[in-house]
Design a protein around this motif. Structure first.
Motif: not given
Lengths: 411, 411, 411
Positions: C223, C226, C281, C357-358, C361-362
């Motif tokens: 993610e 990107r 994202m 979100d990014t 998750k990271t």
């Protein structure tokens, strides 16, 4: 403590070392050990160094990793070890730690891989442990000579033992003793039908002591005692004419059954009670196919113990292998593995509960006994007590072996 | 650490020993103690040795074990102790550890037995602790002289104290002081109506300090302060004419109420506020039957503290006995026992919530205070601070007692 | 250990001290550190003393406490610190420990107060830390000179740093470097849109090492990758003409973007990949209002790291500030704070999941990497391995800084 600096560790071990040596010298023989052996973190560290990092340890069964690249991991104190079948069908073992920045490589308990790829930076090792790929390293970096740190691995009749020492003790005598006795059960062509883990909040020696006597069985293991023969002369079982006739019959049927033993192991075949065919709740065999296709009926159980990590029972229809691994001074992981013929099919050839119920209950009953033992030993009120030289001869054997090993280690 | 080897322990205690002795010598009087007293594992070990393994400790109440063979267990650090009424109605205590391999014998907190049977190998001890049966022992083994290791036990007006030392300190002065004052409440004919355990994540001394002052009550205990009299001259309560009249009335009514105190205890009878009859949410008595059938109304509460483990309140209708036992350097078990007349029947003579609500809330409020105190003390930012010589005189008394005890122990 | 006595600590630290000094002298440069640095409790204690009690530590953002009396608390090992804005708009910090009996004062992570009132006995401190009220103290007690123990606090472009040392190191160079580069993002007028805590079961240095390289990004952070530009010349980013053109454009647009660095910090502005506008994202900006009202588009991210506690990214639309605080030898608290323009309104100007979100998750992916790294390092099989002098140059920089600091501290 895993990460302790060498000098710190040296200082701490010097005191534990002196203290343990004194207690080994002054302990009463045929008595349980003084409290620190069961409870002290420094003594536990010495046990790791003197026993678990020096002796052969039961790890698992070759049939658990039937194909090249199949592996399982096993945890010895703070050390995760990978056990793998390589492309030449040799069983090998490695520390599960990458040579780059030390990441654990295999998180799974079991699996199959073509190569070991560290999940951190994709350093890649082949099944012989050699580093085959390390991306983006600087000019001048060479992967030559870098590989997973090896751990010794040997098999005996399909059972796998590992040794973390640089120079392992001789494995041959045990292999020679177990090989012919276990061979008819053909574990190489067995399969793992079930596996169960129990964490027992007790020192590993209390777990082993508990497994070395059946003095407690009558009151604690009603299910096991439906089939399990306890009352026999431990030093010379063949003095009993029923047992000696049983052994003669088994020998004649191609099942070498004369007891064998060494310093750290003991192997015997014993009948069950009441003509039971297997150790199950109803005494009937749980599995329709016999291990190794053994034809002879009522062959009792082949029992073997190997210090410090395992005791086992191979029956005609299944084998149960129990592995005991230390987690901490007062915590031990007990893993039971049920093996059946590899062509036996659950549902058709066996019902899992029929196969496992007796030992599931027995192992959990033992957990409670061990944990209560630990609680009482932790008290000021504890003092070493006398083992029964009859009913606890097996415990005495274990404790004497342990003390000899530690005396040897401490020098 | 419970299982530590004697030499290791010696080495560690030597340092903690020297360090504690220095800090006792240099501490500021009337200030809270330096951080290690509340937080350090080595200091905690010294507290066990110097206080909890040497002093009389409140364990429970005789009416909890009304029949021969009735027992309860109590945990002092790593040591489980059995307290039992024997066949001659004597209260006895033993280490809850089998003399065989050290298993804990009684797992239950309470129960009734004919004999103590170890669940491991059924070694059996009678109520005097003597080993009566040990099966399957080898030839030459004799149970004579083997018995449960005894712990000293004494009672004072129906309350039970134990001492783990070989040579306990004199119990008689406390017994003589408490006996006549508590006798009218007749705890021997009371019953346990309720019991509640709280684990407080704080050093035992912070728990005791918190119980020795009511400086925090106004803001933290609104329910308790509906009935609880706080503001009085701690050194001489009778200086207050209302209190001295109260005491004179109680004395005349057959309730000896003149305050008494010794090094490690203090006993006083105090009125409640606003003519409250009992410590309850509404100030009314919770129980229809008076303890000991006391006729006099509005008799306030008989309060007694005994270092290091208990503070208590006996009211006309109920008594609450609070026991504080150390678990670890920063963890303490607080147990509250509510006693009522043995013929009082729940539902008919009392409602449980009416009986327990005030102290349930108060004890939990105290838990929060103690835990916050521990958190702040653990910081680099902590330094001993001044106690109020007025509002915290009771805390000072406790801390001075503790320091004297430890000075005596450390030599 | 927080509560350890000075002499005990001295004895223990003498050994850890000697041991660490030896290992610092004999370690292989450009290799990961020997095991005790990542795992040993004594070494962790030395890290607290030598690093966390001596260096400037990132604590939070001034806009989190916009009004006088607004405070937050931050935990440095066993020490809770209060950071507060006083009535003169100065950011101040104190140990969160009452000077009376040491209770923690503020239990909340954040809040607003007129004064600090200890919940135990209501000792009351004003926002400058001075004791203003202590009820029921004895005659002769004076509150003068008693105050909350201060901790140094400084701000740099709206970010707050604290230092627990009596004599803090010079903060000015970092402030001078970060100030002009971060100023256009105007964090003083930002607001906290979201905050997330993760406890990672790994040593703080493994957390920092993981943050100092993107060698692991390709396989672990799909993610992030990107939008995140990884492959650049770390030593001289401007060697790449695309990057040097980007920096020239940003400079011209009023965003000072030439990289700056010192011993314990490094600040650079880097473009994103594929013309992404933000780290999200979809590569689009998550927030409709730009931080500081920045007009220029595609300004990449301003990245800064400050040892030992923080790395950060300021984008056009949001900033993410990551704080790493040690809890224990093998446990670290990682806190991420997302900042947006203070007038941006959730729902209207941004969607929270788009914003977070990014990095959510990271950061969790990094947790797994760090925990596996710790597990492998704890093994006997671990030995220091070679860092890539290309891909892990940032790790080498951090490790060299750490070793220099500890060498300086150990003397």
């Amino acid at each position: 403590m895993p990460g302790e600096a060498p000098m710190l560790a040296a200082a701490r071990w010097r005191s534990a070392h002196d203290s343990m040596r004194d207690l080994l010298r002054t302990r009463a023989r045929h008595y349980s050990l003084p409290q620190p052996f069961y409870a002290d973190p420094g003594f536990f560290e010495l046990d790791l160094q003197g026993i678990f990092y020096r002796r052969w340890l039961f790890a698992g069964v070759a049939c658990e990793i039937p194909q090249p690249g199949c592996f399982f991991t096993v945890q010895i104190g703070p050390n995760s070890i990978i056990v793998v079948r390589d492309r030449t069908d040799t069983i090998r073992a490695y520390f599960n730690t990458c040579r780059h920045r030390g990441s654990r490589i295999c998180a799974a308990e079991k699996g199959r891989v073509g190569a070991f790829v560290c999940p951190y930076h994709q350093w890649t090792y082949d099944l012989t442990g050699a580093l085959r790929h390390a991306g983006r390293m600087h000019e001048g970096f060479s992967p030559d000579g870098i590989g997973l740190r090896p751990v010794h691995a040997r098999t005996a009749a399909g059972t796998i033992y590992i040794c973390l020492a640089d120079e392992p003790p001789d494995f041959a005598p045990f292999e020679a003793a177990l090989g012919p006795m276990l061979a008819p059960h053909d574990l190489a062509n067995a399969k793992l039908a079930h596996e169960a883990h129990i964490v027992e909040r007790g020192n590993w020696k209390l777990v082993m002591e508990n497994s070395r006597e059946c003095y407690h069985c009558r009151s604690s293991h009603p299910e096991l005692m439906r089939t399990f023969l306890e009352a026999y002369n431990f030093q010379d079982p063949t003095a009993d004419p029923v047992i000696s006739a049983f052994i003669a019959r088994c020998n004649a049927a191609g099942l070498p059954s004369d007891g064998r033993g060494g310093d750290d192991y003991r192997i015997t075949r014993m009948p069950l009670t009441r003509n039971a065919a297997s150790i199950t709740m109803d005494g009937k065999e749980a599995v329709a196919r016999a291990l190794g296709g053994i034809a002879e009926a009522n062959i009792g159980s082949l029992r073997w113990v190997h210090f410090p990590t395992t005791f086992n029972h191979a029956l005609r229809d299944y084998a149960i292998l129990v592995r005991m691994l230390p987690i901490g001074p007062q915590e031990t992981l007990v893993t039971a593995k049920w093996l059946v013929h590899r062509d036996a099919e659950e549902g058709r050839d066996y019902k899992l509960s029929h196969l496992t119920d007796t030992w599931m209950k027995t192992n959990d009953q033992d957990r409670i006994l061990v944990e209560r033992n630990q609680q009482g030993v932790n008290s000021l009120g504890y003092m070493p007590g006398p083992y029964s030289q009859d009913a606890e001869a097996g415990v005495i054997n274990f404790v004497e072996w342990y003390c000899r090993e530690m005396e040897g280690y401490l020098g």
